[in-house]
Enzyme design. Structure first.
Site, short mmCIF file in Angstrom:
data_model
loop_
_atom_site.label_atom_id
_atom_site.label_comp_id
_atom_site.label_asym_id
_atom_site.label_seq_id
_atom_site.Cartn_x
_atom_site.Cartn_y
_atom_site.Cartn_z
CB CYS A 82 -21.27 -6.85 15.27
SG CYS A 82 -21.50 -8.42 14.45
CB CYS B 204 -18.94 -3.71 12.11
SG CYS B 204 -19.46 -3.52 10.43
CE1 TYR C 256 -10.25 -9.44 -4.21
CE2 TYR C 256 -8.04 -10.62 -4.69
CZ TYR C 256 -8.96 -9.58 -4.03
OH TYR C 256 -8.22 -9.03 -3.03
CG ASP D 132 -11.60 -11.03 -1.09
OD1 ASP D 132 -12.61 -10.51 -0.65
OD2 ASP D 132 -10.64 -10.92 -0.40
CB CYS E 157 -17.02 -8.39 8.40
SG CYS E 157 -18.68 -9.27 7.99
CB CYS F 208 -25.02 -4.99 9.10
SG CYS F 208 -24.84 -6.80 8.93
CG LEU G 55 4.75 -17.81 -0.43
CD1 LEU G 55 4.99 -16.48 -1.51
CD2 LEU G 55 3.62 -16.85 0.59
NE ARG H 229 -4.12 -1.69 2.10
CZ ARG H 229 -4.84 -2.36 3.14
NH1 ARG H 229 -4.60 -2.28 4.43
NH2 ARG H 229 -5.76 -3.08 2.70
CD GLU I 132 -5.07 -8.27 -3.74
OE1 GLU I 132 -5.59 -9.10 -3.48
OE2 GLU I 132 -5.41 -7.11 -3.37
#
Length: 342
Positions: free
Chosen positions: A197, A200, A118, A136, A190, A206, A78, A23, A35
């Site tokens: 929750c 969240c 994805y 995903d 989640c 929700c 991996l 990022r 990814e």
């Protein structure tokens, strides 16, 4: 119809996003590498592999030109090596057809080996700002709970329905942060089983939470039983190193190196006879402890023997691997990790 989720979601993401290396410099190549690694690997476990990989292979041209054994060695640990084999195929196409840069086009990305819906959506939205969904398992789980939907998320029709909902909720000016925020919410809040929750940002919207069904969702079919397979291993050392064989070019663990092994149960005498076929005259020392390795569709139950042999010429596909070569050259599957450490 669910209320818009983007405002609360993006605010939460801005305040809670993890500072991950891919990022910090979100180029298309870096997003692609991350990814693909994260498809079957936890983030914390993947980070050192990611850092090492992009340091050694900083762009598609370097990936395309990497010698296959060196590439597998970079990937060692991996698993699911077909991922990196497909990455190299895709990198070569990128160099041949797109000037060495991943194309800023969803359909072109989707057409590259190993890049599915994805991954194409993640690269397109995060790197290029294209309003493409990236759905995903995390996102399917979030949307099953948001909409209180108990459709089987493994069914293609359900995924199409949920993908439409993801797009309906997507702010077209910030598709990348929106997709990242959904993935992050599924990874941190989640989560599978009992979600958090209370933390969240979307709990007030929700429908699953409102109905008290969040822990029941998403709905998936029971996993299929894995097939047990007996594997007999021979850990044979000579003055030149450890005996290794290359696995076939196609199929499970394609092209990797492994200790001498047979996917069937062999007695010590039968193991001796198999090694004699390649000219190795082994003297056995002790049995190997039982080990177990779980793949997607099968379970290897490993056992065998440890021994030594005089150095000898070996047929193609077999080598004596010196200790330094085991460290730097030969990628050995983690299925044999306990024996390799021994």
């Amino acid at each position: 119809m669910l209320q818009p989720i983007a405002p609360q979601l993006l605010q939460w993401f801005q305040e809670n996003r993890r500072l991950l290396p891919f990022r910090q410099e979100p180029s298309a190549y870096h997003i692609w590498v991350s990814e693909i690694m994260l498809q079957q690997t936890r983030v914390a476990a993947a980070i050192p592999y990611y850092n090492r990989f992009v340091a050694a292979l900083p762009d598609p041209a370097a990936l395309a030109a990497c010698e296959p054994d060196a590439l597998r060695k970079l990937w060692q640990g991996l698993g699911y090596y077909n991922r990196v084999n497909n990455m190299q195929k895709a990198a070569r196409i990128v160099c041949e057809q797109y000037g060495g840069e991943l194309p800023a086009d969803y359909d072109a990305l989707r057409g590259l080996p190993g890049i599915g819906d994805y991954t194409a959506g993640a690269i397109a939205s995060i790197a290029f700002g294209i309003p493409a969904p990236a759905v995903d398992g995390n996102v399917l789980r979030v949307f099953a709970r948001l909409y209180n939907d108990d459709s089987d998320v493994m069914q293609p029709a359900t995924k199409r329905l949920f993908t439409g909902r993801v797009l309906d909720q997507m702010p077209k000016e910030t598709p990348g942060p929106y997709n990242e925020a959904l993935m992050e919410l599924g990874a941190l809040v989640c989560v599978p089983g009992t979600p958090h929750c209370e933390s969240c940002p979307l709990s007030g919207l929700c429908l699953g939470y409102r109905a008290g069904r969040q822990a029941e969702l998403p709905v998936k079919p029971a996993p299929k039983a894995k097939t047990p397979v007996a594997v007999t291993v021979a850990m044979v050392e000579s003055p030149q190193g450890l005996l290794l064989q290359r696995r076939p070019a196609k199929g499970l663990l394609a092209g990797l190196w492994q200790p001498a092994a047979w996917e069937r149960s062999l007695s010590r005498e039968e193991l001796t006879a198999e090694l004699e076929k390649i000219g190795v005259q082994v003297t056995w020392e002790e049995p190997l402890p039982a080990a177990r390795h779980v793949f997607t569709h099968k379970i290897w139950n490993l056992g065998g023997w440890q021994g030594h042999a005089p150095a000898c010429a070996l047929p193609e596909g077999w080598v004596w691997a010196a200790p330094e070569a085991l460290e730097t050259v030969y990628a050995v599957p983690t299925a044999y990790a306990s024996y390799m450490k021994k």
